[in-house]
Design an enzyme around this catalytic site. Structure first.
Site, PDB file in Angstrom:
ATOM      1  N   GLU A  63       0.840  -1.190   0.000  1.00 53.31           N
ATOM      2  CA  GLU A  63       0.000   0.000   0.000  1.00 53.31           C
ATOM      3  C   GLU A  63       0.877   1.243   0.000  1.00 53.31           C
ATOM      4  OE1 GLU A  63      -2.336  -0.286   3.518  1.00 53.31           O
ATOM      5  OE2 GLU A  63      -0.744   0.432   4.837  1.00 53.31           O
TER       6      GLU A  63
ATOM      7  N   GLU B 275      -6.124  -0.522   9.399  1.00 54.82           N
ATOM      8  CA  GLU B 275      -6.397  -1.929   9.647  1.00 54.82           C
ATOM      9  C   GLU B 275      -7.187  -2.041  10.939  1.00 54.82           C
ATOM     10  OE1 GLU B 275      -2.407  -3.360   9.828  1.00 54.82           O
ATOM     11  OE2 GLU B 275      -2.262  -3.114  11.995  1.00 54.82           O
TER      12      GLU B 275
END
Length: 673
Positions: free
Chosen positions: A200, A288
């Protein structure tokens, strides 16, 4: 309520869970490997079951062994702690299949949120803002490089099943992606038994802020404020605090409501953490979700008064949350320092061995602050090569951030550890850093403020004066004791002593005079031998020879210093400054100045092992020409793989180690011509 639970973990988190279970009247079962046979969590639990060899993959990560231990002891439920099996859907499902309650979220929530890739997909589906990245399966290093090229550098390579900084690498170029991909997969496989990774975009100058959520099995979910975890090294959190100095109430509410919405979308029913990467402008993106208790949960407990472990146990038993969102109130400020077995002066490389001295500061009230120390070790115990190097989590609470930081600094100064290297000098220095104190943080803080690593600071300014005064005080106390032992001082009889002393610290000279009056000792600092007075410090303490911590007052202010007697002086550690202070009479100082200075041996043509570890691979061969920065070998210690590189151009003369060798610190790996 449960009558008996098993803790499928070790170290400080196992001890932490046991403490709450005791408070609730619940009996506990510990599990342990060969390496943990004498561990604190084994001693604290009501029962303990041996589950295998030291390697986690053969003990703490084996689901069948945990279930067998439950059946053997009659444990009704299992608390997984963090790490190991805590975010493994298969573990929660296996427990359920065997009629054992998992003290954590349901398997569906773990599958949806516990896996880093799946959690991002779920967040995107729920229209939660996420960091740009590739969430599919990455085939190999070449595939990872193509993805990184498309996203744009820098990128983060991260283990899908990861946590705790393991299996994470930042890459700024295609070559770094290839190397980072291989290392991240290897670490992920070793630490979590799952080598999947994703890529990412890495947000520049970000802050790491997380929201603590708590849900039950009746559809209720609340958030308990935020924690800021921006002080990180190698993607591993070092210092955490609650609340965050960045957020205002509106941003806190927006992040909290988003975290709750995400948790409700997957029917989350335990304690969990929704993590965000935040910009300096208070913008934030979902990063997350950790479907477990976080290492840094104590700071949330300190500012909310909520025992998260107790809530997890009650929720698992089927009880409704006892709190509504309106009842959650944040009070004061809390700071947590992670104390690790690592050497801050050698790039924080792991350290193992016996804790010859382990004396944490006293827990409980300290003025208007509170000190808490979560630990799983004890004096005389050993720090093992096989597990995470954490020794303790030192937490301080106070009414304000400034006071919480000051209390943390005092507590760190009073924390005595000997026998291994540890990061307390670094943590203590951080507490004094103006940027940290101002709250101007980012995840790049340590790399930016310590670009060449952490170096020992010389005593200077007010700290130097305090350290010189304490050194002179200790010298005086020891001299008085010696006179009493040799009968030079009898009851009611005083013997004159030479009050002039010279304190030598880190190449600097402090001429002092020592006076004693009604239990107080005054140390007068002079401008050179026989010079004018610069300042007089009054020192008061009940310190006696042999105590590892000097606790007292200097000029009426409470101070703690780590001290250890040496010939003609003492070693001192204070506010992140560690030094040796030699205390002489004036004549002794003149003679000491004539002594030759020892020089260190030249090891420039040798590559030595910087920490005890296992050689994973050797990347060069005898006779090979190497360039500065080129990888020479990989050494694994405490679940982290460390690449050792050439410091300069050269040619390999000999190689003394091979893959699979266990090496001691400073063992020679190879030599150069």
């Amino acid at each position: 309520m449960f009558k008996k639970i098993l803790i499928a973990n070790r170290g400080e988190i196992a001890c932490r869970v046991i403490k709450t279970a005791r408070k609730m009247g619940i009996k506990t079962v510990a599990v342990y490997s060969d390496a943990d046979r004498d561990a604190m969590h084994v001693e604290m639990a009501d029962e303990a079951v041996h589950i295998g060899p030291p390697a986690a993959a053969e003990s703490y990560l084996v689901i069948d062994k945990i279930i067998a231990a439950c059946k053997q002891t009659g444990a009704e439920a299992v608390h997984p702690g963090y790490g190991f099996l805590s975010e493994r859907e298969a573990f929660a499902q296996a427990l359920k299949d065997n009629g054992i309650i998992f003290i954590g979220p349901n398997p569906h929530a773990i599958a949806a949120m516990g896996d880093k890739i799946e959690s991002k997909k779920a967040a995107a589906a729920a229209k939660v803002s996420t960091v740009p990245g590739f969430l599919g399966v990455i085939e190999d290093a070449a595939h990872a490089t193509r993805i990184a090229d498309e996203i744009g550098y820098p990128v983060m390579i991260k283990a899908s099943a990861g946590g705790g900084g393991k299996g994470m690498r930042i890459a700024n170029s295609a070559s770094e992606v290839a190397e980072g991909f291989t290392l991240a997969k290897s670490e992920a496989k070793s630490s979590f038994g799952d080598d999947r990774v994703f890529v990412e975009k890495f947000i520049v100058n970000p802050r790491h802020i997380e929201i603590q959520v708590l849900g039950d099995k009746h559809g209720n979910v609340i958030y308990l404020g935020e924690r800021e975890c921006s002080i990180q090294r190698r993607n591993q959190k070092v210092i955490e605090e609650a609340p965050s100095p960045l957020l205002d109430e509106a941003t806190r509410r927006a992040m909290g409501e988003q975290a709750v919405a995400l948790a409700k979308a997957v029917n989350y029913d335990s304690a969990g953490t929704v993590e965000f990467v935040a910009g300096q402008d208070k913008s934030f993106y979902f990063l997350e979700m950790n479907t477990r208790l976080q290492v840094e949960h104590p700071v949330t407990e300190m500012i909310t008064g909520v025992d998260l472990v107790e809530q997890m146990i009650r929720v698992a038993y089927g009880e409704k949350l006892s709190l509504t969102q309106d009842q959650v109130k944040l009070k004061g400020w809390a700071v947590e320092s992670r104390i690790y077995a690592e050497d801050p002066y050698r790039n924080f490389l792991p350290s193992i061995g016996r804790l010859v001295t382990y004396r944490p500061p006293a827990e409980g009230p300290a003025g208007d602050a509170i000190v808490r120390n979560d630990t799983g070790v004890y004096e005389g115990g050993e720090i093992s090569l096989y597990y995470d190097p954490m020794i303790a989590k030192l937490v301080t609470w106070a009414p304000t951030r400034d006071k919480a930081i000051a209390a943390q600094a005092d507590a760190l100064d009073a924390f005595a550890i000997e026998g291994i290297q540890h990061n307390i000098p670094f943590l203590a220095a951080l507490m004094q850093h103006p940027r940290w104190q101002s709250g101007n943080l980012s995840t790049g803080f340590i790399a930016e403020e310590y670009p060449e690593g952490f170096k020992a600071r010389p005593p200077e300014g007010d700290a130097a004066g305090v350290m010189a005064a304490v050194a002179a005080f200790i010298d005086h106390i020891q001299n008085v004791r010696k006179r009493k032992i040799s009968h030079q001082m009898r009851q009611g009889h005083r013997v004159a002593f030479d009050r002039d002393r010279v304190v030598l610290m880190a190449g600097s000279r402090h001429d002092v005079q020592v006076f004693e009056d009604d239990g107080l000792i005054a140390v007068r600092l002079l401008d050179g031998a026989g010079g004018t007075e610069l300042r007089t410090h009054t020192v008061a303490s009940s310190w006696t020879p042999g105590q590892p911590v000097f606790a007292g007052k200097v000029d009426g202010k409470v101070v703690n210093l780590l001290v250890k007697a040496i010939p003609n002086g003492v070693t001192l550690a204070y506010r992140g400054i560690a030094t040796t202070a030699h205390v002489y009479t004036r004549r002794e100082a003149e003679l000491a100045a004539l002594m030759p200075v020892k020089t260190a041996a030249d090891t420039g043509k040798k590559l030595t092992c910087p920490m005890p570890g296992l050689v994973k691979s050797i990347a060069v061969s005898v006779g090979q020409e190497v360039k500065a920065g080129e990888a020479l070998c990989v050494v694994e210690a405490m679940k982290m793989e460390n690449v050792l590189r050439a410091e300069r151009d050269g040619k390999v003369k000999s190689i003394a180690a091979k893959a699979g060798d266990s090496l001691a610190v400073d063992a020679v790996i190879m030599e150069f011509e």
